[in-house]
Scaffold this motif. Sequence first.
Motif, PDB file in Angstrom:
ATOM      1  N   THR A   1     -12.450  60.771  34.182  1.00  0.00           N
ATOM      2  CA  THR A   1     -13.535  60.187  34.670  1.00  0.00           C
ATOM      3  C   THR A   1     -12.816  59.558  36.085  1.00  0.00           C
ATOM      4  OG1 THR A   1     -14.216  59.324  32.777  1.00  0.00           O
ATOM      5  CG2 THR A   1     -15.216  58.458  34.763  1.00  0.00           C
ATOM      6  N   SER A   2     -13.425  60.440  37.487  1.00  0.00           N
ATOM      7  CA  SER A   2     -13.291  59.865  38.677  1.00  0.00           C
ATOM      8  C   SER A   2     -14.395  59.773  39.657  1.00  0.00           C
ATOM      9  CB  SER A   2     -12.311  61.017  39.202  1.00  0.00           C
ATOM     10  OG  SER A   2     -13.130  62.167  39.138  1.00  0.00           O
ATOM     11  N   ALA A   3     -14.351  58.995  40.755  1.00  0.00           N
ATOM     12  CA  ALA A   3     -15.373  58.640  41.360  1.00  0.00           C
ATOM     13  C   ALA A   3     -15.997  60.080  42.192  1.00  0.00           C
ATOM     14  CB  ALA A   3     -15.299  57.791  42.451  1.00  0.00           C
ATOM     15  N   SER A   4     -15.070  61.183  42.425  1.00  0.00           N
ATOM     16  CA  SER A   4     -15.563  62.152  43.002  1.00  0.00           C
ATOM     17  C   SER A   4     -14.691  63.267  42.258  1.00  0.00           C
ATOM     18  CB  SER A   4     -15.238  62.131  44.163  1.00  0.00           C
ATOM     19  OG  SER A   4     -13.906  62.099  44.491  1.00  0.00           O
ATOM     20  N   ALA A   5     -15.453  64.394  42.418  1.00  0.00           N
ATOM     21  CA  ALA A   5     -15.021  65.614  41.879  1.00  0.00           C
ATOM     22  C   ALA A   5     -13.309  65.871  42.085  1.00  0.00           C
ATOM     23  CB  ALA A   5     -15.865  66.922  42.105  1.00  0.00           C
TER      24      ALA A   5
ATOM     25  N   GLU B   1     -14.350  66.838  32.766  1.00  0.00           N
ATOM     26  CA  GLU B   1     -14.112  65.956  33.958  1.00  0.00           C
ATOM     27  C   GLU B   1     -15.561  65.663  34.049  1.00  0.00           C
ATOM     28  OE1 GLU B   1     -13.921  66.547  38.843  1.00  0.00           O
ATOM     29  OE2 GLU B   1     -13.135  68.260  37.490  1.00  0.00           O
ATOM     30  N   VAL B   2     -15.679  64.047  34.216  1.00  0.00           N
ATOM     31  CA  VAL B   2     -16.790  63.440  34.399  1.00  0.00           C
ATOM     32  C   VAL B   2     -16.716  62.358  35.873  1.00  0.00           C
ATOM     33  CG1 VAL B   2     -18.222  61.263  33.518  1.00  0.00           C
ATOM     34  CG2 VAL B   2     -17.074  62.808  31.983  1.00  0.00           C
ATOM     35  N   VAL B   3     -17.638  62.521  36.569  1.00  0.00           N
ATOM     36  CA  VAL B   3     -17.772  62.002  37.631  1.00  0.00           C
ATOM     37  C   VAL B   3     -18.782  60.706  37.726  1.00  0.00           C
ATOM     38  CG1 VAL B   3     -18.670  62.145  40.090  1.00  0.00           C
ATOM     39  CG2 VAL B   3     -17.571  64.140  39.279  1.00  0.00           C
ATOM     40  N   ASP B   4     -18.114  59.612  37.822  1.00  0.00           N
ATOM     41  CA  ASP B   4     -18.632  58.489  37.849  1.00  0.00           C
ATOM     42  C   ASP B   4     -18.529  57.501  39.044  1.00  0.00           C
ATOM     43  OD1 ASP B   4     -20.084  55.910  37.183  1.00  0.00           O
ATOM     44  OD2 ASP B   4     -18.767  55.606  35.498  1.00  0.00           O
ATOM     45  N   GLN B   5     -19.478  57.202  40.074  1.00  0.00           N
ATOM     46  CA  GLN B   5     -19.141  56.774  41.049  1.00  0.00           C
ATOM     47  C   GLN B   5     -18.967  55.150  41.072  1.00  0.00           C
ATOM     48  OE1 GLN B   5     -22.331  57.825  43.596  1.00  0.00           O
ATOM     49  NE2 GLN B   5     -21.478  60.017  44.270  1.00  0.00           N
ATOM     50  N   GLU B   6     -19.316  54.597  39.919  1.00  0.00           N
ATOM     51  CA  GLU B   6     -19.341  53.263  39.639  1.00  0.00           C
ATOM     52  C   GLU B   6     -17.771  52.667  39.777  1.00  0.00           C
ATOM     53  OE1 GLU B   6     -21.881  51.595  36.955  1.00  0.00           O
ATOM     54  OE2 GLU B   6     -23.430  52.497  37.678  1.00  0.00           O
ATOM     55  N   ILE B   7     -17.070  53.590  39.377  1.00  0.00           N
ATOM     56  CA  ILE B   7     -15.357  53.335  39.144  1.00  0.00           C
ATOM     57  C   ILE B   7     -14.982  52.993  40.607  1.00  0.00           C
ATOM     58  CG2 ILE B   7     -15.378  54.480  37.042  1.00  0.00           C
ATOM     59  CD1 ILE B   7     -13.507  56.465  38.333  1.00  0.00           C
ATOM     60  N   ILE B   8     -15.650  53.248  41.502  1.00  0.00           N
ATOM     61  CA  ILE B   8     -15.263  53.177  42.968  1.00  0.00           C
ATOM     62  C   ILE B   8     -14.018  54.334  43.441  1.00  0.00           C
ATOM     63  CG2 ILE B   8     -14.460  51.783  44.992  1.00  0.00           C
ATOM     64  CD1 ILE B   8     -15.901  49.285  43.226  1.00  0.00           C
TER      65      ILE B   8
ATOM     66  N   GLY C   1      -9.784  55.887  42.179  1.00  0.00           N
ATOM     67  CA  GLY C   1      -8.955  55.954  41.055  1.00  0.00           C
ATOM     68  C   GLY C   1      -9.519  56.663  39.799  1.00  0.00           C
ATOM     69  N   PHE C   2      -9.152  56.744  38.712  1.00  0.00           N
ATOM     70  CA  PHE C   2      -9.466  57.385  37.591  1.00  0.00           C
ATOM     71  C   PHE C   2      -9.455  56.628  36.365  1.00  0.00           C
ATOM     72  CE2 PHE C   2      -5.003  58.168  37.948  1.00  0.00           C
ATOM     73  CZ  PHE C   2      -4.496  57.981  36.614  1.00  0.00           C
ATOM     74  N   VAL C   3      -9.901  57.260  35.212  1.00  0.00           N
ATOM     75  CA  VAL C   3      -9.871  56.895  33.887  1.00  0.00           C
ATOM     76  C   VAL C   3      -9.738  57.955  33.006  1.00  0.00           C
ATOM     77  CG1 VAL C   3     -11.194  55.506  31.782  1.00  0.00           C
ATOM     78  CG2 VAL C   3     -11.640  55.005  34.276  1.00  0.00           C
TER      79      VAL C   3
ATOM     80  N   LEU D   1      -6.241  55.367  29.715  1.00  0.00           N
ATOM     81  CA  LEU D   1      -5.574  54.878  30.687  1.00  0.00           C
ATOM     82  C   LEU D   1      -6.427  54.500  32.176  1.00  0.00           C
ATOM     83  CD1 LEU D   1      -2.766  54.166  32.606  1.00  0.00           C
ATOM     84  CD2 LEU D   1      -2.975  56.636  33.306  1.00  0.00           C
ATOM     85  N   ASP D   2      -6.752  53.189  32.211  1.00  0.00           N
ATOM     86  CA  ASP D   2      -7.833  52.886  33.355  1.00  0.00           C
ATOM     87  C   ASP D   2      -7.143  52.405  34.585  1.00  0.00           C
ATOM     88  OD1 ASP D   2      -9.854  51.949  34.803  1.00  0.00           O
ATOM     89  OD2 ASP D   2     -10.721  51.172  33.040  1.00  0.00           O
ATOM     90  N   ALA D   3      -7.006  53.519  35.404  1.00  0.00           N
ATOM     91  CA  ALA D   3      -6.418  53.152  36.855  1.00  0.00           C
ATOM     92  C   ALA D   3      -7.518  53.270  38.004  1.00  0.00           C
ATOM     93  CB  ALA D   3      -5.316  54.286  37.026  1.00  0.00           C
ATOM     94  N   SER D   4      -8.743  52.742  37.278  1.00  0.00           N
ATOM     95  CA  SER D   4      -9.731  52.587  38.322  1.00  0.00           C
ATOM     96  C   SER D   4      -9.874  51.309  39.123  1.00  0.00           C
ATOM     97  CB  SER D   4     -11.275  52.822  37.617  1.00  0.00           C
ATOM     98  OG  SER D   4     -11.395  51.591  37.027  1.00  0.00           O
ATOM     99  N   VAL D   5     -10.306  51.718  40.561  1.00  0.00           N
ATOM    100  CA  VAL D   5     -10.642  50.401  41.536  1.00  0.00           C
ATOM    101  C   VAL D   5     -11.310  49.186  40.903  1.00  0.00           C
ATOM    102  CG1 VAL D   5     -11.353  49.932  43.676  1.00  0.00           C
ATOM    103  CG2 VAL D   5     -10.044  51.969  43.343  1.00  0.00           C
ATOM    104  N   SER D   6     -12.441  49.853  40.203  1.00  0.00           N
ATOM    105  CA  SER D   6     -13.261  48.821  39.671  1.00  0.00           C
ATOM    106  C   SER D   6     -12.560  47.872  38.380  1.00  0.00           C
ATOM    107  CB  SER D   6     -14.501  49.489  38.988  1.00  0.00           C
ATOM    108  OG  SER D   6     -14.303  50.269  37.750  1.00  0.00           O
ATOM    109  N   ASN D   7     -11.842  48.585  37.462  1.00  0.00           N
ATOM    110  CA  ASN D   7     -10.984  47.767  36.538  1.00  0.00           C
ATOM    111  C   ASN D   7      -9.955  47.012  37.136  1.00  0.00           C
ATOM    112  OD1 ASN D   7     -10.158  47.367  33.875  1.00  0.00           O
ATOM    113  ND2 ASN D   7      -8.265  48.420  34.352  1.00  0.00           N
TER     114      ASN D   7
END
Length: 182
Positions: free
Chosen positions: A113-117, A142-149, A151-153, A161-167
């Motif tokens: 999961t990432s904020a962009s493709a 692959e999943v695009v979720d802009q809410e994670i701002i 990084g990636f999950v 592994l949650d390396a997202s900005v939102s986390n």
Amino acid sequence: MNESKISVRYAKALFELGKEENLIESVIKDIQLVDEVCKTMPEFWLMVESPVVKTSQKRTSVKLIFGDKINPVSLNFLDLVVQNRREIYLKDISRNFLSLCRKDKGVLSATLTSASAIEKESNLKLSELLSKSFNAKIELQEVVDQEIIGGFVLRIEDQQLDASVSNQLNLIKRELLSNHMK
């Protein structure tokens, strides 16, 4: 009985039957079709979930919809599920069955999961790296979720592994709040 136990038992039974009859590839395609119909045809799923629709009507509908499209073994299995009034578990049975098949083939399911493709080249490199790390073939979705701002999950089976900005922001917020309370 626990809902997950029901779907797992039916999935295991179908998996064993498919292996025993040497029809596992055909049954996989059939269950993928059933899963797709459950997800994309809301009118079918409404009929399946409805306690008002009689079991005999559901059995007839299942035979009409899938009769000439799937293997007789798969059709008999679906009929048995409906006959036993377990049709509301079809989505879970499908998911569990396909998971068993992937495990049997040594394939792990992963979701990025990432904020962009992500570029295809990066996606392929990640798949190769994960394959080497886990010593297994990786099915990367692959999943695009802009809410994670940013990084990636990365989720592989039951590991995450949650390396997202939102986390990271949530961790900082919690730390600030806990320090404020002291």
